[in-house]
Design a protein around this motif. Structure first.
Motif, PDB file in Angstrom:
ATOM      1  N   ASN A 219      -4.860 -52.414  15.130  1.00  0.00           N
ATOM      2  CA  ASN A 219      -4.059 -53.639  15.140  1.00  0.00           C
ATOM      3  C   ASN A 219      -2.573 -53.355  14.973  1.00  0.00           C
ATOM      4  OD1 ASN A 219      -5.293 -53.065  12.381  1.00  0.00           O
ATOM      5  ND2 ASN A 219      -3.710 -54.526  11.778  1.00  0.00           N
ATOM      6  N   SER A 222      -0.968 -53.346  18.404  1.00  0.00           N
ATOM      7  CA  SER A 222      -0.951 -54.527  19.261  1.00  0.00           C
ATOM      8  C   SER A 222       0.481 -54.750  19.752  1.00  0.00           C
ATOM      9  CB  SER A 222      -1.448 -55.755  18.501  1.00  0.00           C
ATOM     10  OG  SER A 222      -0.567 -56.067  17.433  1.00  0.00           O
ATOM     11  N   ASP A 255      -2.405 -56.333  25.868  1.00  0.00           N
ATOM     12  CA  ASP A 255      -3.120 -56.267  24.594  1.00  0.00           C
ATOM     13  C   ASP A 255      -4.608 -55.972  24.742  1.00  0.00           C
ATOM     14  OD1 ASP A 255      -1.686 -56.336  22.214  1.00  0.00           O
ATOM     15  OD2 ASP A 255      -1.314 -58.480  22.317  1.00  0.00           O
ATOM     16  N   ASN A 277      -6.403 -56.624  19.116  1.00  0.00           N
ATOM     17  CA  ASN A 277      -5.892 -57.987  18.995  1.00  0.00           C
ATOM     18  C   ASN A 277      -6.941 -58.982  18.511  1.00  0.00           C
ATOM     19  OD1 ASN A 277      -3.540 -59.577  19.213  1.00  0.00           O
ATOM     20  ND2 ASN A 277      -4.299 -60.513  21.098  1.00  0.00           N
TER      21      ASN A 277
END
Length: 463
Positions: A219, A222, A255, A277
């Protein structure tokens, strides 16, 4: 739009016309990434304006440009020039060359690169490697005891792996170090090359030189965070200048990426999928991510049907516990896997991952953990303990009766190591059997586990 993986190209054309080659000054980083079907790609990152030379079995040519020379563009509040005034002064060039099957010797600017073996039997697993500088949490990046990733990487390299698997979250230096915090004073921050180099490439140098890498996206990579550097430097997919996280309008493309398989030999493979994401709170009706992750699951299922033994690799655990502690009462609360992925995958299969997946390697939770189930769920290993500030709330030896990290999963064995930096190794002992060892930052063994099919068990429940 879901991307396709960069496939190896015929290199004969690349290795001709060598009359004019770039200088042999070494790049800032040179390494090998494995993409679809384990195809190896040499990568280099350089602060020079031209790509370095690559020599493959005695033939030398310039590497191709992956992402053009320049500073990583600023985007959004946390990418602004006022927030990160040094960003525009850190131009960088990303280069790559697909490597032919059967290559024996490869070097970039004279630096030898590791090549994948026919069968990968010795695997290092690491994750969550950067130094946390964010919001109210500031790690002492200048202190090798508080931020020991370089030491972890050197110890992992000394184990002589065939392959390194990184389960995501490379970049953590997002905010400036506070003026009253000498432990991180002077650290680069933001999303430019200086922070990427300090957080990953410089401390990982010994391990990058030791073996090819398989890279999962976390994450922290992202588009709203470190995605621009992820696309320029690390992602195994082809680089798309129109969907590389520079332009927020293209984030829906940038993403998400297709899952891909990396063969290990002898009927086993890794299946790498992008969970960067997702939303730990779950998705509301109409969220576009439901469609994207549904597509991801269906492609995992097709890939997993191709080999007898499948190890999935992503950033977010599906079958592991995390823990939080009430600051006032001291009460510990356990929580399970990512709610967004559980919601989407669970609508397709109650087991979450397809029945042909035997093991899941993840990070995200800053500890080491193992879970195994008497129900038909894969073993889960979490290896988010290689550098980032550790989670310190202890997990129990056994959870409260009836509590499970995933819907319908019946726990049969669990082990963890809290507040200790290190790396995990996997050594293959048979078609579907492995010996897993948990090492501390110096390579000392802290726990050992055996894996047979989708079941695993460790020597001690708490290292």
């Amino acid at each position: 739009m879901i991307r396709t993986i960069l496939r190896p190209l015929a290199v004969a054309a690349v290795l001709t016309g060598c009359a004019s080659l770039p200088s042999e000054s070494p790049p800032a980083a040179a390494f090998v990434v494995l993409g679809e079907e384990g195809a190896p790609v040499a990568r280099a990152v350089t602060t020079a304006s031209t790509c370095p030379a690559i020599t493959i079995d005695g033939r030398t040519a310039p590497m191709a440009v992956r992402a053009p020379y320049g500073a990583i563009p600023l985007r959004g509040k946390d990418h602004s020039a006022s927030f990160h005034p040094d960003a525009v002064s850190n131009p960088v060039l990303s280069c790559e060359t697909p490597l032919p099957g059967g290559a024996k010797q490869v070097a970039v600017a004279g630096q030898a690169l590791p090549l994948p073996p026919a069968e990968a039997k010795r695997i290092v697993v690491i994750g969550d490697t950067g130094c946390r500088l964010k919001a109210k949490e500031f790690q002492d990046c200048n202190d090798p005891e508080a931020y020991p990733f370089a030491r972890v990487a050197a110890s992992a390299a000394a184990w002589k792996p065939d392959l390194v698997v990184h389960v995501g979250d490379f970049h953590y230096r997002e905010d400036p170090c506070p003026a009253d915090r000498p432990g991180c004073a002077g650290s680069p921050y933001g999303y430019g090359w200086d922070a990427w180099n300090a957080d990953f490439f410089a401390p990982a140098r010994t391990l990058l030189a030791a073996a090819p890498w398989v890279l999962a996206r976390g994450n922290h990579e992202s588009c709203s965070r470190g995605g621009q550097g992820w696309w320029r430097f690390l992602d195994a997919h082809a680089y798309d200048p129109a969907a590389n996280c520079d332009d927020p309008a293209a984030d829906e493309r940038a993403d998400y990426t297709d899952p891909y398989a990396v063969p290990l030999g002898a009927g086993a493979q890794l299946i790498v999928f992008d969970s960067a994401n997702t939303n730990w709170k779950g998705f509301k009706p109409g969220d576009m991510r439901v469609r994207h992750y549904t597509d991801t699951w269906r492609k995992i299922e097709r890939l997993a049907a191709r080999q007898r033994y499948n190890i999935a690799v992503d950033h977010h655990p599906l079958y592991a516990f995390g823990a939080s502690q009430d600051a006032r009462t001291g009460a510990v609360t356990l929580f399970g896997g990512d709610a967004g992925l559980t919601q989407v995958f669970g609508a397709l299969d109650p087991r979450l991952l397809p029945s042909t997946v035997d093991m899941l390697l993840s990070g995200h939770v800053h500890l080491w953990e193992q879970t195994s189930f008497s129900s038909d769920h894969p073993s889960q290993f979490v290896a988010g303990f290689a550098g980032t500030a550790e989670d310190i709330v202890p997990l129990p030896k056994t959870p409260p009766a009836g509590q499970s990290p995933a819907p319908g999963a019946v726990l049969e064995a669990m082990s963890s190591w809290i507040d200790g930096f290190g790396f995990m190794t996997m050594e293959r002992t048979g078609p579907d059997t492995w010996t897993v060892v948990v090492h501390d930052r110096d390579g000392k063994q802290r726990n050992t586990c055996t894996v047979a099919g989708r079941h695993s068990r460790c020597a001690v429940p708490q290292a």
